[in-house]
Write a protein that holds these residues in place. Sequence first.
Motif, mmCIF file in Angstrom:
data_model
loop_
_atom_site.group_PDB
_atom_site.id
_atom_site.type_symbol
_atom_site.label_atom_id
_atom_site.label_comp_id
_atom_site.label_asym_id
_atom_site.label_seq_id
_atom_site.Cartn_x
_atom_site.Cartn_y
_atom_site.Cartn_z
ATOM 1 N N UNK A 1 0.821 -1.219 0.000
ATOM 2 C CA UNK A 1 0.000 0.000 0.000
ATOM 3 C C UNK A 1 0.853 1.267 0.000
ATOM 4 N N UNK A 2 2.033 1.208 0.579
ATOM 5 C CA UNK A 2 2.918 2.372 0.580
ATOM 6 C C UNK A 2 3.361 2.708 -0.850
ATOM 7 N N UNK A 3 3.635 1.699 -1.651
ATOM 8 C CA UNK A 3 4.021 1.928 -3.046
ATOM 9 C C UNK A 3 2.850 2.474 -3.852
ATOM 10 N N UNK A 4 1.647 1.974 -3.565
ATOM 11 C CA UNK A 4 0.462 2.498 -4.248
ATOM 12 C C UNK A 4 0.223 3.959 -3.874
ATOM 13 N N UNK A 5 0.485 4.307 -2.617
ATOM 14 C CA UNK A 5 0.347 5.697 -2.172
ATOM 15 C C UNK A 5 1.380 6.576 -2.874
ATOM 16 N N UNK A 6 2.589 6.056 -3.045
ATOM 17 C CA UNK A 6 3.616 6.819 -3.755
ATOM 18 C C UNK A 6 3.212 7.035 -5.215
ATOM 19 N N UNK A 7 2.590 6.039 -5.824
ATOM 20 C CA UNK A 7 2.086 6.191 -7.189
ATOM 21 C C UNK A 7 1.069 7.321 -7.249
ATOM 22 N N UNK A 8 0.155 7.354 -6.290
ATOM 23 C CA UNK A 8 -0.857 8.416 -6.254
ATOM 24 C C UNK A 8 -0.210 9.787 -6.094
ATOM 25 N N UNK A 9 0.806 9.859 -5.244
ATOM 26 C CA UNK A 9 1.486 11.138 -5.032
ATOM 27 C C UNK A 9 2.202 11.597 -6.291
ATOM 28 N N UNK A 10 2.820 10.672 -6.994
ATOM 29 C CA UNK A 10 3.518 11.039 -8.228
ATOM 30 C C UNK A 10 2.546 11.394 -9.342
ATOM 31 N N UNK A 11 1.351 10.825 -9.306
ATOM 32 C CA UNK A 11 0.360 11.065 -10.354
ATOM 33 C C UNK A 11 -0.417 12.371 -10.121
ATOM 34 N N UNK A 12 -0.286 12.964 -8.961
ATOM 35 C CA UNK A 12 -1.033 14.185 -8.666
ATOM 36 C C UNK A 12 -0.489 15.351 -9.494
ATOM 37 N N UNK A 13 -1.407 16.125 -10.034
ATOM 38 C CA UNK A 13 -1.027 17.350 -10.730
ATOM 39 C C UNK A 13 -2.099 18.404 -10.492
ATOM 40 N N UNK A 14 -1.694 19.656 -10.522
ATOM 41 C CA UNK A 14 -2.598 20.772 -10.265
ATOM 42 C C UNK A 14 -3.272 21.173 -11.566
ATOM 43 N N UNK A 15 -4.586 21.311 -11.506
ATOM 44 C CA UNK A 15 -5.343 21.780 -12.669
ATOM 45 C C UNK A 15 -5.510 23.291 -12.524
ATOM 46 N N UNK A 16 -4.961 24.018 -13.472
ATOM 47 C CA UNK A 16 -5.068 25.474 -13.479
ATOM 48 C C UNK A 16 -6.246 25.849 -14.367
ATOM 49 N N UNK A 17 -7.327 26.271 -13.749
ATOM 50 C CA UNK A 17 -8.535 26.560 -14.518
ATOM 51 C C UNK A 17 -8.396 27.792 -15.405
ATOM 52 N N UNK A 18 -7.355 28.581 -15.219
ATOM 53 C CA UNK A 18 -7.150 29.779 -16.023
ATOM 54 C C UNK A 18 -6.176 29.569 -17.176
ATOM 55 N N UNK A 19 -5.421 28.460 -17.131
ATOM 56 C CA UNK A 19 -4.411 28.248 -18.165
ATOM 57 C C UNK A 19 -4.361 26.768 -18.549
ATOM 58 N N UNK A 20 -4.844 26.472 -19.742
ATOM 59 C CA UNK A 20 -4.768 25.098 -20.233
ATOM 60 C C UNK A 20 -3.331 24.675 -20.472
#
Length: 140
Positions: A45-64
């Motif tokens: 589960x720790x590796x799966x959590x690391x995958x989630x952390x690496x996959x996170x990205x910020x969506x900027x609603x003002x700039x595609x």
Amino acid sequence: MFNIPIAITSIQDAITRLKNIKDGQEFSLLLPGLRTFLKTLDIDSQSLMELEQRAYYVINEYSDKETMSNLDSARNRVIAYLEQIMTDSPADDRLLTILDNYYLFLEVLLERPPHRRGGIQKEHLSGLKPVRIPAMAQSA
């Protein structure tokens, strides 16, 4: 539309699909399938959590453009993590350790007398002596 996760068949398949992603929706559909595939490989589960952390990205609603840049960074982090999983497999390390000690195991099994509490008798062990197989060039 239905949010059906994409089925992943191998880590290499996941890397190929990640490289071909064009938008955040595809990325979001691929992640649950990737997570499910990694669970079938008994990834902790720790590796799966690391995958989630690496996959996170910020969506900027003002700039595609900024959102796509963040998505590309997340995709590259996930690809790097998957490549790391492929090269740093603990199962490979265990297999190499077993293979390195194989001849030691054979020596102990075949040449040393069995312990008196052991369930196998010396007569049974004599049937387990290694057989030499002639080289392929000699048989041809």
